[in-house]
Design a protein around this motif. Structure first.
Motif, PDB file in Angstrom:
ATOM      1  N   ASP A 266      43.243  46.569  23.039  1.00 24.62           N
ATOM      2  CA  ASP A 266      42.480  46.913  21.833  1.00 24.62           C
ATOM      3  C   ASP A 266      42.898  45.996  20.684  1.00 24.62           C
ATOM      4  OD1 ASP A 266      41.081  48.015  19.762  1.00 24.62           O
ATOM      5  OD2 ASP A 266      41.931  50.031  19.949  1.00 24.62           O
ATOM      6  N   PRO A 267      42.024  45.058  20.278  1.00 28.10           N
ATOM      7  CA  PRO A 267      42.401  44.131  19.207  1.00 28.10           C
ATOM      8  C   PRO A 267      42.201  44.690  17.811  1.00 28.10           C
ATOM      9  CG  PRO A 267      40.199  43.615  19.962  1.00 28.10           C
ATOM     10  CD  PRO A 267      40.686  44.772  20.819  1.00 28.10           C
ATOM     11  N   ARG A 268      41.667  45.904  17.674  1.00 29.26           N
ATOM     12  CA  ARG A 268      41.298  46.405  16.351  1.00 29.26           C
ATOM     13  C   ARG A 268      42.451  46.499  15.357  1.00 29.26           C
ATOM     14  NH1 ARG A 268      38.188  51.773  17.703  1.00 29.26           N
ATOM     15  NH2 ARG A 268      39.849  51.805  19.286  1.00 29.26           N
ATOM     16  N   PRO A 269      43.654  46.931  15.758  1.00 31.04           N
ATOM     17  CA  PRO A 269      44.729  46.965  14.759  1.00 31.04           C
ATOM     18  C   PRO A 269      44.998  45.605  14.129  1.00 31.04           C
ATOM     19  CG  PRO A 269      45.328  48.272  16.677  1.00 31.04           C
ATOM     20  CD  PRO A 269      44.078  47.542  17.037  1.00 31.04           C
ATOM     21  N   TRP A 270      44.891  44.540  14.895  1.00 33.28           N
ATOM     22  CA  TRP A 270      45.117  43.193  14.357  1.00 33.28           C
ATOM     23  C   TRP A 270      43.922  42.727  13.517  1.00 33.28           C
ATOM     24  CZ3 TRP A 270      47.212  45.057  18.716  1.00 33.28           C
ATOM     25  CH2 TRP A 270      48.595  44.853  18.898  1.00 33.28           C
ATOM     26  N   LEU A 271      42.715  43.041  13.956  1.00 29.06           N
ATOM     27  CA  LEU A 271      41.540  42.664  13.174  1.00 29.06           C
ATOM     28  C   LEU A 271      41.534  43.367  11.822  1.00 29.06           C
ATOM     29  CD1 LEU A 271      38.848  42.692  16.012  1.00 29.06           C
ATOM     30  CD2 LEU A 271      39.636  40.686  14.736  1.00 29.06           C
ATOM     31  N   ARG A 272      41.980  44.600  11.789  1.00 30.62           N
ATOM     32  CA  ARG A 272      42.027  45.333  10.519  1.00 30.62           C
ATOM     33  C   ARG A 272      43.021  44.713   9.546  1.00 30.62           C
ATOM     34  NH1 ARG A 272      42.264  51.103  13.667  1.00 30.62           N
ATOM     35  NH2 ARG A 272      40.017  51.298  14.093  1.00 30.62           N
ATOM     36  N   ALA A 273      44.030  44.074  10.079  1.00 34.12           N
ATOM     37  CA  ALA A 273      45.060  43.470   9.220  1.00 34.12           C
ATOM     38  C   ALA A 273      44.741  42.042   8.828  1.00 34.12           C
ATOM     39  CB  ALA A 273      46.409  43.502   9.946  1.00 34.12           C
ATOM     40  N   ALA A 274      43.814  41.408   9.522  1.00 32.29           N
ATOM     41  CA  ALA A 274      43.607  39.962   9.389  1.00 32.29           C
ATOM     42  C   ALA A 274      42.784  39.591   8.160  1.00 32.29           C
ATOM     43  CB  ALA A 274      42.932  39.419  10.640  1.00 32.29           C
ATOM     44  N   ASP A 275      43.096  38.409   7.634  1.00 33.95           N
ATOM     45  CA  ASP A 275      42.267  37.785   6.598  1.00 33.95           C
ATOM     46  C   ASP A 275      41.263  36.825   7.221  1.00 33.95           C
ATOM     47  OD1 ASP A 275      43.506  38.825   4.106  1.00 33.95           O
ATOM     48  OD2 ASP A 275      45.283  37.813   4.894  1.00 33.95           O
ATOM     49  N   VAL A 276      41.583  36.293   8.384  1.00 33.69           N
ATOM     50  CA  VAL A 276      40.693  35.349   9.051  1.00 33.69           C
ATOM     51  C   VAL A 276      41.060  35.281  10.533  1.00 33.69           C
ATOM     52  CG1 VAL A 276      42.216  33.393   8.485  1.00 33.69           C
ATOM     53  CG2 VAL A 276      39.801  32.969   9.023  1.00 33.69           C
ATOM     54  N   LEU A 277      40.052  35.131  11.382  1.00 32.33           N
ATOM     55  CA  LEU A 277      40.263  34.867  12.805  1.00 32.33           C
ATOM     56  C   LEU A 277      40.033  33.379  13.045  1.00 32.33           C
ATOM     57  CD1 LEU A 277      40.390  36.219  15.841  1.00 32.33           C
ATOM     58  CD2 LEU A 277      37.989  35.528  15.832  1.00 32.33           C
ATOM     59  N   VAL A 278      40.894  32.778  13.863  1.00 35.61           N
ATOM     60  CA  VAL A 278      40.746  31.353  14.174  1.00 35.61           C
ATOM     61  C   VAL A 278      40.527  31.181  15.668  1.00 35.61           C
ATOM     62  CG1 VAL A 278      41.718  29.053  13.882  1.00 35.61           C
ATOM     63  CG2 VAL A 278      42.346  30.866  12.305  1.00 35.61           C
TER      64      VAL A 278
END
Length: 406
Positions: A266-278
């Motif tokens: 589940d990537p959602r915890p990291w996506l919620r914290a992120a400013d940008v995805l690379v």
């Protein structure tokens, strides 16, 4: 009742190709369709070891692919012969099924990374899958139609297999816009705190298991050009890949700013914290994580591969960059210094046009076209081939001939 069987080694969220099958299964089930599975288990491969890091892990992967391609093909064909009324969608390895979804072309991926012949020869799995798919695409009876995820992939398929004998269409992947949504302020603060990030930190996120193809080494070079407030979190990777990348980060003086969090379903915890995805990939057949990031309101910096040219707009919801450390660093700086609220709003708006419910209906229209069976007829309680009154009409996708003519 109409039955759809999906053929793929595994089905479940966070499993790459299996996640696509998972979301289609969910949407079709909601529509009242009986959806079944033909996975590695049905192919008698339960005893096979799980892939992982190191030589053993790579051998396990090779064994599973070869098994599902050979034994799986034989058993899947026998299953379909015994159930001719069932509609079938194949996602990986097996050479059987009405619809085959092209989730990637090995030759295209290796050419994009350079040293093509060396990469092909040193990995027996590449040679096996290329030979298998040459047979798949050159025989008209293998499948009724091939689904490509983006238009560029359709062109690459014809270039890689000039004797392509099966009609093709383009249907992109979707995203669960309810599951992936912009976080509340509290959810975002909690997610960042869980990663050890302060409100002043800038969080760059990389998600992927194939570090080389997806451009992590290039991203590490770009990180060295950004200020000390910028942290990179890497989700994915086998233990040996993580160890190698961690050493590279430490050698570049990035040890305190690059964090390897391992694989997670589940990537959602990291996506919620992120400013940008690379995602500075050399090659992507689609790049589902781009849609998931945009749906979460996270802008994307990526090379123009897979779905990126269709979804990411410079300065609006991210940046499309060349595959160089300088270009990636400039793209990151532009997004990180931009209007975060506006970037997030436009990111979400782009993703909302690609819900899984719309994608699932396009597959139903395709199955209806190639088999003359309406999967929704039983669910609606009628025998009509058209959409039910009041439904959101989505025109059937018509197969394209070998020459690319309608």
């Amino acid at each position: 009742m109409t039955v759809i069987v999906q053929i793929t080694p595994e089905i479940g969220p966070g499993t790459g190709v299996g996640a696509v099958a998972h979301h289609l299964e969910q949407e079709w089930t909601r529509l009242g369709i009986d959806v079944r599975r033909f996975s590695l288990s049905e192919a008698g491969g339960d005893w096979l070891p799980q892939p992982g890091g190191g030589v053993r892990g790579r051998l396990a992967l090779i064994t599973r692919v070869v098994w599902f391609s050979t034994v799986g093909t034989r058993r899947a064909r026998a299953y379909l012969r015994a159930h001719p009324e069932e509609l079938s969608v194949c996602h990986n390895d097996v050479v059987a099924g009405d619809v085959y979804v092209n989730h990637g072309i090995v030759q295209a991926a290796m050419r994009a990374r350079g040293h093509y012949r060396l990469r092909m020869l040193r990995n027996p799995l590449h040679l096996f899958t290329t030979t298998r798919d040459r047979l798949r695409y050159s025989r008209r009876g293998s499948h009724r139609v091939v689904v490509n995820l983006v238009s560029a992939e359709e062109a690459l398929l014809r270039q890689s297999y000039p004797r392509l004998a099966i009609p093709t269409v383009v249907i992109g992947n979707g995203v669960d816009i309810e599951r992936f949504r912009p976080p509340s302020d509290t959810e975002r603060a909690d997610a960042r705190a869980a990663l050890g990030r302060t409100p002043d930190d800038r969080v760059v996120l990389f998600i992927g298991n194939e570090f080389g193809r997806k451009g992590l080494p290039l991203l590490l070079e770009a990180m060295a050009r950004l200020d000390d407030r910028t942290h990179l979190h890497v989700v994915g990777g086998t233990p040996d890949l993580v160890a190698q990348a961690s050493s590279s980060a430490a050698a570049a003086g990035l040890g305190e700013r690059v964090h390897f969090d391992g694989p997670h379903a589940d990537p959602r915890p990291w996506l919620r914290a992120a400013d940008v995805l690379v995602m500075p990939s050399a090659y992507e057949s689609f790049g589902l994580v781009v849609l998931e990031a945009l749906a979460t309101g996270v802008p994307v910096v990526a090379t123009p591969t897979g779905c990126v040219p269709d979804l990411v707009v410079d300065g609006v919801n991210g940046a499309v960059v060349d595959a160089t450390p300088d270009a990636v660093a400039r793209g990151l700086a532009a997004v990180l210094d931009g209007d975060a609220a506006e970037l997030s709003r436009h990111a979400r708006a782009a993703a909302e046009q690609h819900s899984w419910s719309r994608v699932a209906r396009r597959y139903l229209d395709l199955l209806r076209t190639v088999r003359g069976i309406d999967p929704l007829a039983d669910a609606r309680g009628d025998d009509l081939l058209g959409e039910p009154p009041g439904a959101d009409p989505i025109a059937a996708t018509r197969p394209v001939s070998n020459g690319g003519r309608p």
